[in-house]
Design a protein around this motif. Structure first.
Motif, PDB file in Angstrom:
ATOM      1  N   GLY A 124      66.600   2.165 109.596  1.00  0.00           N
ATOM      2  CA  GLY A 124      66.656   0.810 110.143  1.00  0.00           C
ATOM      3  C   GLY A 124      65.480   0.559 111.069  1.00  0.00           C
ATOM      4  O   GLY A 124      64.727   1.472 111.401  1.00  0.00           O
ATOM      5  N   LYS A 125      65.383  -0.698 111.482  1.00  0.00           N
ATOM      6  CA  LYS A 125      64.237  -1.089 112.296  1.00  0.00           C
ATOM      7  C   LYS A 125      64.190  -0.299 113.605  1.00  0.00           C
ATOM      8  O   LYS A 125      63.151   0.137 114.060  1.00  0.00           O
ATOM      9  N   LEU A 126      65.362  -0.135 114.225  1.00  0.00           N
ATOM     10  CA  LEU A 126      65.417   0.567 115.503  1.00  0.00           C
ATOM     11  C   LEU A 126      66.103   1.922 115.344  1.00  0.00           C
ATOM     12  O   LEU A 126      66.811   2.389 116.230  1.00  0.00           O
ATOM     13  N   GLY A 127      65.891   2.541 114.192  1.00  0.00           N
ATOM     14  CA  GLY A 127      66.578   3.800 113.875  1.00  0.00           C
ATOM     15  C   GLY A 127      66.390   4.882 114.923  1.00  0.00           C
ATOM     16  O   GLY A 127      67.278   5.707 115.133  1.00  0.00           O
ATOM     17  N   PHE A 128      65.225   4.843 115.597  1.00  0.00           N
ATOM     18  CA  PHE A 128      64.967   5.904 116.578  1.00  0.00           C
ATOM     19  C   PHE A 128      65.847   5.765 117.811  1.00  0.00           C
ATOM     20  O   PHE A 128      65.914   6.658 118.627  1.00  0.00           O
ATOM     21  N   LEU A 129      66.548   4.644 117.938  1.00  0.00           N
ATOM     22  CA  LEU A 129      67.428   4.468 119.100  1.00  0.00           C
ATOM     23  C   LEU A 129      68.899   4.711 118.744  1.00  0.00           C
ATOM     24  O   LEU A 129      69.797   4.258 119.443  1.00  0.00           O
ATOM     25  N   LYS A 130      69.133   5.442 117.630  1.00  0.00           N
ATOM     26  CA  LYS A 130      70.504   5.626 117.145  1.00  0.00           C
ATOM     27  C   LYS A 130      71.429   6.213 118.224  1.00  0.00           C
ATOM     28  O   LYS A 130      72.544   5.745 118.426  1.00  0.00           O
ATOM     29  N   SER A 131      70.947   7.250 118.927  1.00  0.00           N
ATOM     30  CA  SER A 131      71.783   7.883 119.943  1.00  0.00           C
ATOM     31  C   SER A 131      72.198   6.888 121.013  1.00  0.00           C
ATOM     32  O   SER A 131      73.351   6.846 121.431  1.00  0.00           O
ATOM     33  N   THR A 132      71.239   6.075 121.449  1.00  0.00           N
ATOM     34  CA  THR A 132      71.531   5.101 122.492  1.00  0.00           C
ATOM     35  C   THR A 132      72.583   4.103 122.005  1.00  0.00           C
ATOM     36  O   THR A 132      73.551   3.806 122.695  1.00  0.00           O
ATOM     37  N   PHE A 133      72.402   3.628 120.768  1.00  0.00           N
ATOM     38  CA  PHE A 133      73.342   2.660 120.215  1.00  0.00           C
ATOM     39  C   PHE A 133      74.749   3.244 120.144  1.00  0.00           C
ATOM     40  O   PHE A 133      75.725   2.639 120.585  1.00  0.00           O
ATOM     41  N   GLU A 134      74.828   4.471 119.631  1.00  0.00           N
ATOM     42  CA  GLU A 134      76.155   5.093 119.515  1.00  0.00           C
ATOM     43  C   GLU A 134      76.788   5.286 120.882  1.00  0.00           C
ATOM     44  O   GLU A 134      78.005   5.130 121.033  1.00  0.00           O
ATOM     45  N   GLY A 135      75.952   5.628 121.859  1.00  0.00           N
ATOM     46  CA  GLY A 135      76.466   5.792 123.212  1.00  0.00           C
ATOM     47  C   GLY A 135      77.159   4.531 123.694  1.00  0.00           C
ATOM     48  O   GLY A 135      78.274   4.567 124.203  1.00  0.00           O
ATOM     49  N   PHE A 136      76.509   3.385 123.466  1.00  0.00           N
ATOM     50  CA  PHE A 136      77.106   2.133 123.936  1.00  0.00           C
ATOM     51  C   PHE A 136      78.292   1.730 123.072  1.00  0.00           C
ATOM     52  O   PHE A 136      79.280   1.203 123.564  1.00  0.00           O
ATOM     53  N   GLU A 137      78.196   2.001 121.756  1.00  0.00           N
ATOM     54  CA  GLU A 137      79.298   1.609 120.883  1.00  0.00           C
ATOM     55  C   GLU A 137      80.573   2.341 121.266  1.00  0.00           C
ATOM     56  O   GLU A 137      81.645   1.745 121.391  1.00  0.00           O
ATOM     57  N   THR A 138      80.463   3.679 121.492  1.00  0.00           N
ATOM     58  CA  THR A 138      81.664   4.426 121.834  1.00  0.00           C
ATOM     59  C   THR A 138      82.116   4.121 123.249  1.00  0.00           C
ATOM     60  O   THR A 138      83.253   4.387 123.610  1.00  0.00           O
ATOM     61  N   PHE A 139      81.222   3.543 124.041  1.00  0.00           N
ATOM     62  CA  PHE A 139      81.647   3.133 125.373  1.00  0.00           C
ATOM     63  C   PHE A 139      82.562   1.912 125.263  1.00  0.00           C
ATOM     64  O   PHE A 139      83.524   1.770 125.993  1.00  0.00           O
ATOM     65  N   LEU A 140      82.261   1.047 124.277  1.00  0.00           N
ATOM     66  CA  LEU A 140      83.044  -0.178 124.117  1.00  0.00           C
ATOM     67  C   LEU A 140      84.296   0.062 123.280  1.00  0.00           C
ATOM     68  O   LEU A 140      85.352  -0.482 123.558  1.00  0.00           O
ATOM     69  N   PHE A 141      84.165   0.879 122.224  1.00  0.00           N
ATOM     70  CA  PHE A 141      85.293   1.065 121.314  1.00  0.00           C
ATOM     71  C   PHE A 141      85.565   2.539 121.100  1.00  0.00           C
ATOM     72  O   PHE A 141      84.658   3.360 121.097  1.00  0.00           O
ATOM     73  N   VAL A 142      86.860   2.855 120.865  1.00  0.00           N
ATOM     74  CA  VAL A 142      87.203   4.224 120.521  1.00  0.00           C
ATOM     75  C   VAL A 142      86.649   4.494 119.119  1.00  0.00           C
ATOM     76  O   VAL A 142      86.862   3.700 118.208  1.00  0.00           O
ATOM     77  N   PRO A 143      85.896   5.583 118.937  1.00  0.00           N
ATOM     78  CA  PRO A 143      85.331   5.844 117.612  1.00  0.00           C
ATOM     79  C   PRO A 143      86.442   6.093 116.591  1.00  0.00           C
ATOM     80  O   PRO A 143      87.489   6.651 116.923  1.00  0.00           O
TER      81      PRO A 143
END
Lengths: 388, 209
Positions: free
Chosen positions: A21-40
């Protein structure tokens, strides 16, 4: 079930961060925020698991909640001590004191979180790991165990050092040998000693010499006791409530006890460590009282509990589940030795006014050894039962 | 004389078989003398002299040394050279010699030198041994100098005694020297960071359990 707006938004931007993806190199950061908002919604496929509503993020959040009374009392005291040093009559429980405390302590908290989380995010990105929320508690602990006048850049340097050398090179959250917050303090203590000890640093503005009234001493009770001025010690009630100079969050034993109650009630902090460390400290204090050859050794043993950082570090640092012992018997030994060592270093070694930091870091190193022998002893005991 | 095999003797110890970062030898002196650049440099030179000369001498004697007393012969050679170096240092750079104090004498017990004599000079020709000693001494020396550079810069704010940070005005904006860099634990951590960088660039160096 219809998804909420937030979930829809997260799902919409998700592909941008996937591989390629366009911002693929930020995957870890994205997942960090996603799991902060929602239970994985990933589930484990093998083995049996017990489902529980507690997870790392909730554990961490509870510790931060338990710290809030100490933060509040720390801010109030920062303001109170500041106005006291300037000869102004401002009550402890007043908006003025709280406001001054807030504008002094809040930058410490902000720097602590930005630098610490920044380091963690950067390491996770580089190594392609998931982001762990291990810094949520450390980030709140660090501002509470430093003097309020510490320059912000020093704090930042110390945090980068502690997170990298103390945690990330051992494998990140859950793998560290040393308590990260205490390592930050140890780094500051040895690297910039004039900003971490003495009489002038504990009170906001005093280090720069802003209109301090004549004869006002910013010495902490520990410094007074170490100098042998037992007469100028504050009253026990003042020390218990936290109307004394000291690191931001460790002055008020009352606030710390409230935090301890929350940790024990929710089962997050080990009461065994807290109890055995307190008993160890009291016993060592008693022993020193018996041999009292100098004024510091004559300090009533129970007063050690309300001076300096003893209470704070017993409740919030010694109980750190990662660096403490894992076995239940080990926790008794670990806590007890921390208590003994802390008071021993505090009273006997004049170069280290507060022994608690060194005692806990030292026992952090021994925790795996204690666990090893506890496990071995158990194996021997059960082998004996089988062969007998 | 400068065949590729011989050049390897010279260049390998600088990187992939560095005596400090890969073989982890000679750590004690690397921790003790690296608080300032100048003593570290003098120490590196001293080790260079002792290592190359002892390598050559032992290599020349290798066929006459009885196997059972080889260690004591090596020690006699090294000790003689170390005493010579010590005398020269005292004569020409007395202040640095004072700073290095006992660590010049302790070159005798430097594991790298004994290691090279045992592992290389006893079985190879003088010229090869000379190159091997030179290579290992450089490998030891550059680590010492890099560590000392960072420790002096961050711990005392100087480079070779010259107050760099003061001249560019860092102290005026509130900078402070890092006292921890002066203490030897930090030398260990700096060496550790060099090892970390080296092994993450060359995965072959990572030991498997």
């Amino acid at each position: 079930m219809k998804n909420g707006k937030l979930r829809q938004f997260v799902d919409k931007i998700k592909p941008t961060f996937d591989k390629g993806g366009k911002l693929g190199f930020l995957k870890s950061t994205f997942e960090g925020f996603e799991t902060f908002l929602f239970v994985p919604n990933t589930v484990s496929l093998k083995g049996s698991h017990i489902r529980d509503s507690i997870n790392l993020k909730r554990t961490m959040a509870l510790v931060v909640i338990a710290l809030l009374p100490a933060v509040l009392m720390g801010m109030l005291n920062t303001g109170y001590q500041h106005f006291l040093s300037q000869g102004q009559d401002v009550a402890f429980w007043s908006g003025q004191a709280l406001w001054y405390g807030f504008i002094r302590v809040f930058p410490l908290i902000v720097v602590s979180y930005i630098v610490g989380l920044g380091t963690e995010f950067a390491v996770a990105q580089v190594k392609g790991h998931e982001i762990n929320e291990g810094f949520l508690v450390s980030g709140m602990l660090i501002p509470l165990i430093v003097p309020v006048d510490i320059p912000l850049w020093m704090l930042a340097v110390a945090i980068v050092f502690a997170v990298m050398i103390g945690k990330e090179i051992f494998g990140g959250t859950g793998m560290n040998i040393f308590n990260v917050a205490l390592l930050t303090r140890a780094f500051l203590f040895f690297a910039y000693p004039i900003f971490m000890s003495g009489d002038k640093i504990w009170i906001g503005g005093m280090f720069k010499g802003e209109n301090v009234v004549d004869g006002f001493s910013g010495a902490t009770p520990l410094a007074e006791a170490a100098a042998g001025n037992l007469d100028s010690l504050p009253s026990s009630m003042d020390m218990f409530m936290g109307y004394i100079p000291g690191s931001v969050g460790e002055t008020s034993t009352l606030a710390i006890l409230i935090g301890a109650f929350i940790l024990i009630y929710t089962g997050i902090g080990s009461w065994k460590i807290m109890l055995s460390a307190t008993v160890g400290g009291l016993l060592m204090g008693l022993l020193l009282n018996v041999f009292a050859v100098n004024p510091f050794m004559e300090v009533p043993f129970w007063q050690h509990m309300i001076m300096g950082g003893f209470a704070f570090e017993v409740v919030f640092m010694a109980t750190d589940p990662v660096t403490a012992t894992q076995t239940e018997t080990g926790k008794w030994i670990y806590g007890f030795l921390i208590g003994i060592l802390a008071i021993l270093v505090r009273v006997i070694n004049p170069a280290y006014p507060e022994g608690m930091m060194l005692a806990i870091l030292f026992m952090n190193v021994f925790a795996p050894l204690i666990d090893y022998y506890v496990v071995q002893a158990n194996i021997r005991k059960r082998l004996k039962r089988v062969t007998a | 004389m400068f065949s590729s095999k011989n050049m390897k003797l010279l260049t390998n110890p600088l990187g992939d078989s560095n005596p400090i970062t890969v073989q982890v030898l000679g750590i004690c002196s690397a921790l003790a003398v690296t608080a300032k650049l100048k003593p570290a440099f003098v120490m590196a030179i001293s080790v260079l002299v002792v290592m190359t000369l002892s390598n050559v001498i032992i290599s020349l004697l290798r066929k006459t040394i009885p196997n059972r007393i080889r260690i004591i012969v090596q020690l006699v050679v090294i000790a003689t050279l170390v005493i010579l170096v010590d005398e020269v240092l005292r004569a020409f750079v007395y202040d640095v010699s004072k700073q290095l104090s006992v660590f010049v004498g302790l070159i005798i017990t430097n594991c790298i030198i004994m290691g090279r004599l045992e592992a290389f000079a006893l079985a190879n020709k003088p010229w090869d041994s000379f190159l091997d000693g030179l290579g290992n001494a450089f490998g030891y020396g550059w680590i010492l100098i890099v560590v000392a550079f960072f420790r002096e810069l961050l711990g005392s704010g100087t480079v070779w005694g010259y107050p760099v940070l003061d001249k560019i005005g860092l102290y005026d904006i509130g900078y402070e020297n890092n006292g921890l860099m002066i203490l030897s634990p930090m030398a260990l951590i700096v060496v550790g960071i060099i090892i970390w960088i080296q092994r993450s660039r060359n995965k072959d160096l990572i030991e498997s359990n």
